[in-house]
Design a protein around this motif. Sequence first.
Motif, PDB file in Angstrom:
ATOM      1  N   ILE A 171      49.043 -25.074 -15.255  1.00  0.00           N
ATOM      2  CA  ILE A 171      47.748 -25.750 -15.231  1.00  0.00           C
ATOM      3  C   ILE A 171      47.589 -26.577 -16.499  1.00  0.00           C
ATOM      4  CG2 ILE A 171      45.264 -25.376 -15.377  1.00  0.00           C
ATOM      5  CD1 ILE A 171      45.546 -23.070 -13.546  1.00  0.00           C
ATOM      6  N   THR A 172      47.284 -27.836 -16.330  1.00  0.00           N
ATOM      7  CA  THR A 172      47.050 -28.716 -17.466  1.00  0.00           C
ATOM      8  C   THR A 172      45.551 -28.809 -17.682  1.00  0.00           C
ATOM      9  OG1 THR A 172      48.994 -29.998 -16.878  1.00  0.00           O
ATOM     10  CG2 THR A 172      47.456 -31.001 -18.417  1.00  0.00           C
ATOM     11  N   THR A 173      45.085 -28.280 -18.779  1.00  0.00           N
ATOM     12  CA  THR A 173      43.650 -28.272 -19.016  1.00  0.00           C
ATOM     13  C   THR A 173      43.188 -29.592 -19.618  1.00  0.00           C
ATOM     14  OG1 THR A 173      43.819 -27.434 -21.270  1.00  0.00           O
ATOM     15  CG2 THR A 173      43.783 -25.803 -19.505  1.00  0.00           C
ATOM     16  N   TYR A 174      41.905 -29.779 -19.604  1.00  0.00           N
ATOM     17  CA  TYR A 174      41.308 -30.972 -20.202  1.00  0.00           C
ATOM     18  C   TYR A 174      41.716 -31.077 -21.672  1.00  0.00           C
ATOM     19  CZ  TYR A 174      37.621 -34.032 -22.036  1.00  0.00           C
ATOM     20  OH  TYR A 174      36.929 -35.028 -22.665  1.00  0.00           O
ATOM     21  N   THR A 175      41.694 -29.960 -22.387  1.00  0.00           N
ATOM     22  CA  THR A 175      42.059 -29.954 -23.804  1.00  0.00           C
ATOM     23  C   THR A 175      43.502 -30.373 -23.989  1.00  0.00           C
ATOM     24  OG1 THR A 175      40.489 -28.182 -24.193  1.00  0.00           O
ATOM     25  CG2 THR A 175      42.167 -28.520 -25.866  1.00  0.00           C
ATOM     26  N   ASP A 176      44.412 -29.825 -23.176  1.00  0.00           N
ATOM     27  CA  ASP A 176      45.827 -30.172 -23.282  1.00  0.00           C
ATOM     28  C   ASP A 176      46.038 -31.665 -23.063  1.00  0.00           C
ATOM     29  OD1 ASP A 176      46.436 -27.550 -23.743  1.00  0.00           O
ATOM     30  OD2 ASP A 176      46.868 -27.101 -21.633  1.00  0.00           O
TER      31      ASP A 176
ATOM     32  N   ALA B 204      29.350 -26.253  -3.322  1.00  0.00           N
ATOM     33  CA  ALA B 204      28.589 -27.034  -4.293  1.00  0.00           C
ATOM     34  C   ALA B 204      29.524 -27.647  -5.330  1.00  0.00           C
ATOM     35  CB  ALA B 204      27.560 -26.145  -4.977  1.00  0.00           C
ATOM     36  N   GLU B 205      29.206 -28.863  -5.738  1.00  0.00           N
ATOM     37  CA  GLU B 205      30.000 -29.541  -6.759  1.00  0.00           C
ATOM     38  C   GLU B 205      29.532 -29.069  -8.133  1.00  0.00           C
ATOM     39  OE1 GLU B 205      32.566 -31.692  -6.482  1.00  0.00           O
ATOM     40  OE2 GLU B 205      32.590 -31.292  -4.340  1.00  0.00           O
ATOM     41  N   ILE B 206      29.819 -27.830  -8.432  1.00  0.00           N
ATOM     42  CA  ILE B 206      29.476 -27.273  -9.737  1.00  0.00           C
ATOM     43  C   ILE B 206      30.748 -26.723 -10.362  1.00  0.00           C
ATOM     44  CG2 ILE B 206      27.095 -26.731  -9.122  1.00  0.00           C
ATOM     45  CD1 ILE B 206      27.929 -23.849  -8.664  1.00  0.00           C
ATOM     46  N   ARG B 207      30.763 -26.626 -11.678  1.00  0.00           N
ATOM     47  CA  ARG B 207      31.956 -26.129 -12.361  1.00  0.00           C
ATOM     48  C   ARG B 207      31.564 -25.549 -13.711  1.00  0.00           C
ATOM     49  NH1 ARG B 207      31.789 -31.528 -11.856  1.00  0.00           N
ATOM     50  NH2 ARG B 207      31.671 -32.811 -13.734  1.00  0.00           N
ATOM     51  N   PRO B 208      32.185 -24.449 -14.100  1.00  0.00           N
ATOM     52  CA  PRO B 208      31.929 -23.891 -15.426  1.00  0.00           C
ATOM     53  C   PRO B 208      32.504 -24.809 -16.497  1.00  0.00           C
ATOM     54  CG  PRO B 208      33.033 -22.316 -13.962  1.00  0.00           C
ATOM     55  CD  PRO B 208      33.135 -23.646 -13.321  1.00  0.00           C
ATOM     56  N   ASP B 209      32.055 -24.632 -17.715  1.00  0.00           N
ATOM     57  CA  ASP B 209      32.642 -25.382 -18.825  1.00  0.00           C
ATOM     58  C   ASP B 209      34.024 -24.839 -19.157  1.00  0.00           C
ATOM     59  OD1 ASP B 209      30.426 -27.072 -19.150  1.00  0.00           O
ATOM     60  OD2 ASP B 209      29.373 -25.521 -20.272  1.00  0.00           O
TER      61      ASP B 209
ATOM     62  N   HIS C  56      35.899 -27.946 -17.273  1.00  0.00           N
ATOM     63  CA  HIS C  56      34.620 -28.631 -17.083  1.00  0.00           C
ATOM     64  C   HIS C  56      34.771 -29.991 -16.408  1.00  0.00           C
ATOM     65  CE1 HIS C  56      35.659 -31.304 -20.418  1.00  0.00           C
ATOM     66  NE2 HIS C  56      34.585 -32.022 -20.113  1.00  0.00           N
ATOM     67  N   SER C  57      35.999 -30.537 -16.353  1.00  0.00           N
ATOM     68  CA  SER C  57      36.164 -31.892 -15.844  1.00  0.00           C
ATOM     69  C   SER C  57      36.421 -31.958 -14.343  1.00  0.00           C
ATOM     70  CB  SER C  57      37.323 -32.586 -16.575  1.00  0.00           C
ATOM     71  OG  SER C  57      38.533 -31.885 -16.338  1.00  0.00           O
ATOM     72  N   LYS C  58      36.640 -30.819 -13.687  1.00  0.00           N
ATOM     73  CA  LYS C  58      36.952 -30.849 -12.260  1.00  0.00           C
ATOM     74  C   LYS C  58      36.437 -29.577 -11.595  1.00  0.00           C
ATOM     75  CE  LYS C  58      40.817 -31.222  -8.980  1.00  0.00           C
ATOM     76  NZ  LYS C  58      40.208 -32.283  -8.162  1.00  0.00           N
TER      77      LYS C  58
END
Length: 918
Positions: free
Chosen positions: A158-163, A139-144, A127-129
Amino acid sequence: MINPFPFRRSSTQVTASAAPTRAAKVMEAVKRDINQNVLLVHPDLFIDRLLLRYIANINIDKVVTEVMAKFYDQKAKRWKNFPKNVTTNEETFYPEFIELTSDINTKANELTNVAANRAFGSWVDCHSKTPNANADFVAEIRPDCAYVSNAGVVTGAITTYTDRKRSQSRSEGRSVGKEPKIWWRQMVLAVEVKKVDDKLYLGAFPQLCGYIRQMFRQQLDRRFAFGITISFNQIALWLCDRSGGMGMCKPYDIHKEPEKFVRMICAIALLPSHRIGWDPTLKLYSDALRSFAPSYEIRAALRSKSEIKSGPETTSKTNDDVSNSSWLLTVVDDRETVTKTHEIILAKRPFVIRSAEGMNGRAVQVHQGYPLADDNKTRRCPLVVKTSWQPVEKTHHNRFHEERMYSKVPKLKNRVVAASVVKAGHGLDVSDNTPVSTFNFIRQNLHNEADFHAGAEMNGNVQKLSMYRNMQNADLNEDDKKRIDEMKETMAFMVFDESGITKDHCYFAEEDSLITDRVQTRLILNVWGWPIKFFKDLKELLTVIRDAVEDHQTMFKSGVLHRDVSAENIIIRPALPSLDLPLRELVTKTSGVLIDLDHAKDTDAWKDPKVIADVIREDIQYIGLRLGIKEDAVLHAWKFLPDLAGTSSYCKDAIKLNVLESIPNGKWSPKNLGWRTMEKVPDFGGHVPSANERTGTVPFISHQLMGMRARIVHHAIHDMESFWWVLINLCLTKESGGGRRREDRPKPLRTLIHSLFEDTDACIAVEKALYFNREQGSAIFEELLAWFPEYFEGLKPMLRRWREVLVLGYTYQAYEYHLVHEYVLAIIDGTLTKLAKLPEDDPSSEIEKHLKQRDVAYAYICNIEHPNGVTPPKPIVVPPAGLSPVRNQATAQASSSQSIPEPPSSPSPLPAHKKRKT
């Protein structure tokens, strides 16, 4: 609300990398896609029919038991650590959801050793990128959250937002890892999370559709896609294809029905790739490995030459550009008794993506390519491959509409190399002749009411949203009323009860017929070239237009009417590479072709257009004497307008049109006027257009069809007007030859161009009609001609006469109406004769630059040696069946040791597309 002028808004063809997309525009497109095109079914039937039936041989009870023992609180009857407060920030939901789904995913993969034809993936928080894309202006859209294939192979793990959040917490704020590096091409399934426990859970669906549209746009080998919406405790699975959307009429409660949630996530992990949306007839080509693999095996498409030489442990130098790859397409042509398989190498980027991201339409893609069998030949045949989703009603016995249109025209049918209604077994090495259709193959006939109600009673309280709109005293709170009002346009015809909450059993009733069942088709043509806007000089421009008009006439005489003449459907075709000519002669020895019969209509009915009436000899003699016209010419006119006033007016206007003709003996004859004895002509009056189909491209549609569409039968003259508008558009927007764009555009010119080609449908219709007004049209047209650059001065007389032919044809519907092709061709031929007497254009730097671009493009696609040393890649080595390019490291190293020249960065000679000003 239905658009009163329901034609395509823009050019029929949009380059893959050039169409700007904004988040607001995406949502507008989503609303158009899903309006009246979303089917809701029982949740258990949805999951069983579309997911669980394909993994019935795998016992997933073990996963359910282990996961619930680890994560589920039996006493509290909810998943551990999930937020309990409905007002909690959405971000607190992501880590727990990812941890749970990742564990289910891992355990599911341990159940089976079957590795083939599966999109192995990982659940990630993204969700952060915004995910990376293979085109500009996305489009500047992104899934959660998302389920992505081959996570970690693009730029390492891949380093996720949670990690990152957890690592920062452990290291007291120290920065760790990189931003997530996820590509839209990797995305298997998107997730949209809402923190509100929304009983009208459908509110998250349009946003989810925005992500799926982006997936369709970036994943050219995607047939359909699943998505998940979560509204606090409510979770629902959705499916989107080219017929719209389909989902659960009631969501699962993630805590009250935990086993169903686990089974759903298990199925997503274990489904065969073609049952989760991928097209097995398309495989991605690895430049480094010189072999092919499914696109969801991203490692096979990304491993760089340096990585291969360094060994399998190296990942840091992996090529990031997942879009820089070609494709191998398999087309099984089974129109005849003998089935023939064609393998085509497709170029890195498609020529055209016409609403490929759309969830309700043909989703046309057009690629350039060449036969795999021609790869080692000195000169190979350039091909055009067109993929589209045609209405099932227009297909029959392995034939679909466009291919059938070509087959009806004997002189043009040899342009079709192969055609196929794609079957379920194509690309899978299995015998399954089920057509790949949206209703049957993808949705498994869940649109059928009988299947829907199997084993369940219909709830008597349900009613359509359209019925709710008429309710005056519904017992709804203000929030529910507001949400329903917001959803009226996007979710029309979905079923609600009087409280506004969806029931377990929802259906479309008679509105179900509004959804179009579509089937995947492929058409391979030997017509390769450039759109007409890239003409090199006036002579080429008119020659190409003339050839395209002649194509139209050929179709018309075979009972086929094109109905979608536009600037992109008129192609400049170079000479065939089989001719033993230098490269420059091949790209300048051009002809014109009219392409795209997607919207053509055909007829087997023919009629005599002449009116049968008694001849009044005195009237014939009177008109002849007064106008200086022979009596046999008056008789020709009398057949269409059998009265004194009508015939006299027609003869007078026809003479005015032909004032430049030399008249023998001072009297007009039928020959001088272009009138000849007419044979029967095709009768298209009985054609009934499909409910969801529209024909024509707005900038070039005939003024009559836009202004009085309901009362006008589309005829050849309307397409001749479209050719006329194409020429006018080029003369207003181009400076000269070589595709040179006109830069000097003062405000009055910009206003003129906008009013004729870019305004709303209704405004364009009114503006165009002015040019065909019999009293003022000529003067208004002269004002338009004054804006032509000097380069196009020689075309003005031709366009004047062309307009007069159209006006005469529309007014009297006589010879100029039914023989319009002959008049138009004669006008163009006369202008070409005059141009031939003029000196050749100076080979300006712009034209020479343009021709060099043609040289490079044609040399690349045809494998012709370029005089400046620019050559296409070396022959491609396709591994034997069963050899995985990822697992055969020795073959990879051997392949990479050769010098592999790079192809041109863009195989198309087209200049960079400029962003449209808004």
